[in-house]
Design a protein around this motif. Structure first.
Motif, PDB file in Angstrom:
ATOM      1  N   GLU A   1     -22.214  -4.630   0.293  1.00 43.92           N
ATOM      2  CA  GLU A   1     -21.367  -3.717   1.027  1.00 43.92           C
ATOM      3  C   GLU A   1     -20.809  -2.657   0.081  1.00 43.92           C
ATOM      4  O   GLU A   1     -20.264  -2.961  -0.961  1.00 43.92           O
ATOM      5  N   VAL A   2     -20.947  -1.395   0.429  1.00 44.79           N
ATOM      6  CA  VAL A   2     -20.405  -0.320  -0.386  1.00 44.79           C
ATOM      7  C   VAL A   2     -19.159   0.198   0.322  1.00 44.79           C
ATOM      8  O   VAL A   2     -19.205   1.144   1.098  1.00 44.79           O
ATOM      9  N   ILE A   3     -18.046  -0.461   0.104  1.00 47.35           N
ATOM     10  CA  ILE A   3     -16.775  -0.102   0.727  1.00 47.35           C
ATOM     11  C   ILE A   3     -15.764   0.107  -0.385  1.00 47.35           C
ATOM     12  O   ILE A   3     -15.517  -0.795  -1.178  1.00 47.35           O
ATOM     13  N   LYS A   4     -15.204   1.283  -0.487  1.00 45.79           N
ATOM     14  CA  LYS A   4     -14.316   1.582  -1.602  1.00 45.79           C
ATOM     15  C   LYS A   4     -12.861   1.642  -1.137  1.00 45.79           C
ATOM     16  O   LYS A   4     -12.568   1.942   0.022  1.00 45.79           O
ATOM     17  N   LEU A   5     -11.955   1.377  -2.078  1.00 47.06           N
ATOM     18  CA  LEU A   5     -10.539   1.447  -1.770  1.00 47.06           C
ATOM     19  C   LEU A   5     -10.133   2.892  -1.469  1.00 47.06           C
ATOM     20  O   LEU A   5     -10.683   3.835  -2.023  1.00 47.06           O
ATOM     21  N   LYS A   6      -9.148   3.050  -0.596  1.00 48.24           N
ATOM     22  CA  LYS A   6      -8.745   4.386  -0.171  1.00 48.24           C
ATOM     23  C   LYS A   6      -7.804   5.021  -1.196  1.00 48.24           C
ATOM     24  O   LYS A   6      -6.940   4.370  -1.759  1.00 48.24           O
ATOM     25  N   ARG A   7      -7.957   6.336  -1.415  1.00 45.97           N
ATOM     26  CA  ARG A   7      -7.073   7.078  -2.325  1.00 45.97           C
ATOM     27  C   ARG A   7      -6.008   7.775  -1.481  1.00 45.97           C
ATOM     28  O   ARG A   7      -6.226   8.883  -0.975  1.00 45.97           O
ATOM     29  N   ASP A   8      -4.860   7.108  -1.329  1.00 48.40           N
ATOM     30  CA  ASP A   8      -3.812   7.612  -0.447  1.00 48.40           C
ATOM     31  C   ASP A   8      -2.549   8.027  -1.197  1.00 48.40           C
ATOM     32  O   ASP A   8      -1.681   8.684  -0.633  1.00 48.40           O
TER      33      ASP A   8
ATOM     34  N   GLY B   1       0.690 -10.855   6.175  1.00 51.85           N
ATOM     35  CA  GLY B   1       0.128 -10.195   7.348  1.00 51.85           C
ATOM     36  C   GLY B   1       0.192  -8.686   7.251  1.00 51.85           C
ATOM     37  O   GLY B   1      -0.757  -7.978   7.623  1.00 51.85           O
ATOM     38  N   LEU B   2       1.307  -8.147   6.733  1.00 55.90           N
ATOM     39  CA  LEU B   2       1.449  -6.699   6.583  1.00 55.90           C
ATOM     40  C   LEU B   2       0.377  -6.139   5.663  1.00 55.90           C
ATOM     41  O   LEU B   2      -0.272  -5.140   5.973  1.00 55.90           O
ATOM     42  N   ASN B   3       0.174  -6.771   4.513  1.00 54.13           N
ATOM     43  CA  ASN B   3      -0.813  -6.270   3.545  1.00 54.13           C
ATOM     44  C   ASN B   3      -2.235  -6.490   4.014  1.00 54.13           C
ATOM     45  O   ASN B   3      -3.152  -5.812   3.544  1.00 54.13           O
ATOM     46  N   TYR B   4      -2.428  -7.396   4.926  1.00 52.21           N
ATOM     47  CA  TYR B   4      -3.762  -7.635   5.466  1.00 52.21           C
ATOM     48  C   TYR B   4      -4.312  -6.382   6.152  1.00 52.21           C
ATOM     49  O   TYR B   4      -5.514  -6.146   6.170  1.00 52.21           O
ATOM     50  N   ILE B   5      -3.399  -5.565   6.693  1.00 55.46           N
ATOM     51  CA  ILE B   5      -3.864  -4.390   7.441  1.00 55.46           C
ATOM     52  C   ILE B   5      -3.983  -3.148   6.577  1.00 55.46           C
ATOM     53  O   ILE B   5      -4.282  -2.077   7.080  1.00 55.46           O
ATOM     54  N   GLY B   6      -3.730  -3.223   5.249  1.00 56.31           N
ATOM     55  CA  GLY B   6      -4.113  -2.122   4.379  1.00 56.31           C
ATOM     56  C   GLY B   6      -3.008  -1.504   3.573  1.00 56.31           C
ATOM     57  O   GLY B   6      -1.821  -1.613   3.876  1.00 56.31           O
TER      58      GLY B   6
ATOM     59  N   PRO C   1     -14.081  -5.036   6.467  1.00 54.37           N
ATOM     60  CA  PRO C   1     -14.826  -3.853   6.928  1.00 54.37           C
ATOM     61  C   PRO C   1     -13.972  -2.849   7.694  1.00 54.37           C
ATOM     62  O   PRO C   1     -14.314  -1.672   7.740  1.00 54.37           O
ATOM     63  N   ARG C   2     -12.864  -3.298   8.265  1.00 52.45           N
ATOM     64  CA  ARG C   2     -12.022  -2.371   9.018  1.00 52.45           C
ATOM     65  C   ARG C   2     -10.849  -1.882   8.182  1.00 52.45           C
ATOM     66  O   ARG C   2     -10.615  -0.676   8.073  1.00 52.45           O
TER      67      ARG C   2
END
Length: 816
Positions: A6-13, A167-172, A363-364
């Motif tokens: 899987e090529v999924i990268k962390l978001k730059r926010d 749970g909070l960190n589970y969503i990103g 993946p989400r």
């Protein structure tokens, strides 16, 4: 079925304030925990203890600013140590951080309940119904029958909070970062208001001077040492900014700015708040450290209220607001602990320092959800541990102190490695793009090499080492549990690496992110400019690698028929203007004194012939005969005395019946030589030959690189060709091609015809067959120095090739 990658990268926010907020959420909240502990041990001398710890914080924070802006990857200390040293030290640093972050969740969750309990209790005292019954969330508010706190209610609340934040960190990251930014703004302005009210209306200078002067009298030096160790808790979360570096926009600019702002904010907030606490006339430092140990800043607010008119509304409002503020600050820090643990584990598993199972991203939500769950549960385990220790009186230390001990232990190990990593990388990767550099450095020359020594990282390492030694000497539970954490972790690491058939310390080839070939990818926004910069640096690196630089070569001689070949090889690889030191050793039997043996005709003839051969090649040479009890010892001592870079020896091929060893002279030299050793293993054909075709097996490591550099030097003079060969499994082909591309780069510009080949199959069989089928004149193979537990063999691959090769073999052992 083969699993797809899987090529999924962390978001730059994250921008500057977002990055600062993550750091302030952790470090800024530390004083809300540490203040009570420091006052408990150091009492009036608490500001001095904080100041000592602050020096280590400043030095180490600047190291983080340089490293995180240069290597903006999730992993922090782990990735820095891995790039500077090897995978093992990368694991040690990362495992220390995992202890730090796991305890962060437990400790700050625990103290969050302390502030929440006091806040609700204060609400109850001003008439708010029902909430006063929840004051027991702070265990000090509900002493048991023996007068000691009851920890059960506080433990339940802490566990519930851990589950909520999991749970909070589970969503990103985006959702949790927004929470940090919002709470940081509120908490910063609230702290400023508290400090202004306290200093302007209540603080008393004589009280402060009286309290702080207790060091050495009212406060023992031992207690002051305890105070320094727990004061370090005030500054431990500085790792957080680097942990979020991979989610940070333009980290080369953002991270240094955020780190410098964090240093100023945390130092001012911590020292000013502690100074305020020690100068309050209505409450003693010891009271703040005992009665208010679980909510010390609430105690400061209460102390301010004691200095005001009883009708002043601040008497009621300050403790209420500060209690709520403490809940917010500690909630941020607990949340940051969840973020940090997940990012460290994600980074370590990417490089197989930990099982790759941890690196899977959702993946989400695109976050490492498995690590979030695992280490949140681990923090709950630590909460249960301190609850048992406190409830059943298994130690004299209460839960807050135990968790503080463990918080220090792991973080300080990582901080020491961060400072050492900066020093190592300044020297190992001088070309690395560094948008910020820790100031002040000097050069020192050691054994002919210039080393850059940055001053602040050295001081940071010394301060952290000093505090860590204090922790080991003073904190009983922290020392035991912290040491067990590392023992279990290292055992797990070694077991995992063995199961993966990986070296326990070496990098997986091609994964060094600071290597000039790929370092530009660390900064995608300016990767084109950096790629050009690194290309120039890479060319210089290749030029340095392609030259063996043997200035003084020791050539032991024993057989007349090998002189031409061995002296030819020595002349081919010696540096221009270098010297060959020709020596023949005469072994004296123990029955005779050493002076009984003299130079005979045979040895004299050997030396003279070798000297004339070198002279004819235009190479400077010296000739010497020595008498000795041990020829190997004489060779080693001659190499030391003459400061030789290389010992070049001859040895005939051996068979299995000859114990698979080179010989009783060659072996001791291989094991104990002070420099590189090259063994020229000749076939029965000892006539002088031209080395027109040389085969070099390669792996990309230093010894193989050195073997290729010698081959290129030889063929520059013979005008022949060199073939590099990589033998491996089919699934290694991509990695092998990357290695062979680098090998081709080494040969470019040398004027030597070079080709690179990848073969599959048994390593020894493939090399021997290739040498035979290609009619090669010489095989040059690199081999590392081997310890005694390898049964004194040079190495199975090299040894087998020496025995079976159809041509002469030159084995180059590079001394580590």
């Amino acid at each position: 079925m083969e699993q797809k990658v899987e090529v999924i990268k962390l978001k730059r926010d994250l921008g500057v304030f977002g990055s600062f907020s993550i750091g302030f959420a952790d470090v800024g909240a530390d004083i809300y925990v540490a203040l009570g502990l420091v006052l408990f041990f150091a009492a009036g001398a608490a500001p001095l203890a904080l100041a000592v710890a602050a020096t280590g914080y400043i030095f180490t924070a600047l190291s983080y600013a340089e490293l995180a802006s240069a290597i903006p990857m999730a992993g922090g200390a782990s990735i820095f140590s891995r790039e500077a040293f090897n995978d093992f030290w990368g694991f040690v640093a990362g495992w220390g951080l995992l202890l730090d972050y796991t305890i962060d969740i437990a400790l700050f969750g625990w103290i969050t309940m302390g502030y929440l309990g006091s806040f609700l209790g204060n609400l109850g005292t001003v008439g708010v119904p029902f909430v006063g019954t929840l004051a027991g969330l702070n265990s000090i508010n509900i002493p048991g029958a023996t007068g000691t706190p009851v920890y059960t209610f506080q433990a339940i609340g802490t566990i519930a909070l851990c589950i909520l934040l999991m749970g909070l960190n589970y969503i990103g990251i985006r959702e949790s970062a927004k929470l940090n930014v919002s709470l940081s703004i509120v908490s910063i302005f609230s702290e400023i208001a508290l400090l202004l009210i306290g200093f302007i209306l209540v603080w008393n200078l004589p009280t402060f001077i009286h309290n702080i002067s207790q060091l050495g009298s009212g406060v023992s030096w031992s207690d002051f040492g305890w105070g320094i160790t727990v004061a370090m808790v005030s500054f431990i979360g500085l790792e957080s900014i680097s942990q979020a570096a991979e989610e940070t926009r333009r980290p080369d600019k953002t991270i240094p700015r955020a780190t410098k702002a964090l240093i100023v904010a945390v130092i001012l907030a911590g020292l000013l708040l502690c100074t305020l606490a020690v100068g309050l006339p209505g409450i003693t430092p010891k009271t703040l450290g005992t009665t208010y140990q679980n909510d010390p800043v609430t105690g400061v607010a209460a102390g301010i209220g004691m200095g005001l008119n009883i009708n002043n509304p601040l008497v009621i409002l300050l403790p209420l607001w500060v209690g709520l503020l403490g809940v917010f600050m500690l909630l941020m820090s607990t949340n940051t602990g969840v973020i940090g643990a997940s990012r460290v584990t994600y980074s370590m598993s990417r490089y197989k320092i930990m099982p790759v199972w941890f690196s899977k991203l959702h993946p989400r939500y695109r976050v490492p959800t498995r690590t979030i769950v695992v280490f949140s549960l681990a923090s709950i385990g630590f909460v249960l541990f301190v609850w048992i220790m406190g409830t059943y009186k298994l130690t004299h230390e209460d839960p807050t102190i135990i968790l503080g001990d463990l918080y220090n232990y792991g973080a300080l190990v990582s901080f020491m490695l961060v400072n050492l990593s900066l020093i190592a990388l300044r020297n190992r990767r001088p070309e690395l793009y560094r948008p910020y550099k820790s100031p002040w450095a000097f050069d020192v020359k050691v054994k002919g090499r210039n080393w850059i020594v940055p001053i602040l990282p050295v001081l940071g390492f010394i301060v952290c080492l000093f505090v860590w030694i204090l922790v080991l000497n003073l904190h009983e539970i922290g020392k035991i549990v912290g040491t067990l954490w590392f023992i279990v972790g290292i055992a797990m690491y070694l077991w995992y690496r063995r199961g993966q058939k990986l070296s326990w310390k070496d990098h997986i080839p091609g994964t060094e992110v600071t290597h000039p070939d790929i370092a530009h990818e660390l900064h995608p926004e300016i990767s084109v400019e950096l790629k050009d910069k690194y290309k120039v640096e890479k060319e210089l690196l290749v030029a340095r690698q392609a030259k063996a630089a043997y200035k003084n070569i020791l050539v032991p001689l024993s057989r007349p028929e090998t002189i031409d070949n061995i002296v030819d090889i020595a002349c081919d690889i010696v540096q221009q203007g270098g010297i060959l030191h020709l020596v023949t050793a005469i072994e004296v039997p123990p029955q005779l004194p050493t002076e009984a043996c003299v130079l005979d005709v045979r040895n004299s003839t050997i030396l003279l012939a070798a000297f004339e051969k070198a002279k004819a090649r235009g190479v400077m040479a010296t000739a010497e005969a020595v008498t000795t009890r041990s020829i190997a010892d004489a060779i080693i001592q001659s190499a030391i005395n003459k400061e030789c870079d290389l010992i070049l020896m001859g040895s005939s091929q051996r068979t299995v019946t000859e114990k698979v060893l080179f010989g009783n002279i060659v072996d001791p030299v291989l094991r104990n030589a002070p420099c590189d050793v090259a063994i020229f293993s000749y076939t029965s054909d000892t006539e002088p030959i031209s080395y027109n075709r040389i085969l070099v097996p390669t792996t990309g490591y230093l010894h193989a690189t050195r073997a290729l550099s010698i081959a290129l030097d030889i063929e520059k003079k013979f005008r022949g060709s060199v073939t590099s060969i990589y033998v491996g499994k089919e699934e290694e082909k991509e990695h092998a091609e990357a290695i062979l591309e680098k090998v081709n780069m080494m040969a470019d510009g040398t004027g030597v015809e070079h080709s690179a080949v990848f073969l599959t199959g048994n390593i020894v069989n493939s090399i021997v067959s290739a040498a035979k089928d290609g009619s090669y004149d010489l095989i040059i193979i690199g081999a590392t120095e081997r310890p005694t537990y390898y049964k004194q063999l040079l190495g199975s691959t090299a040894d087998e090739i020496v025995k079976r090769a159809p041509c002469n073999v030159l084995v180059v052992r590079t001394k580590k």
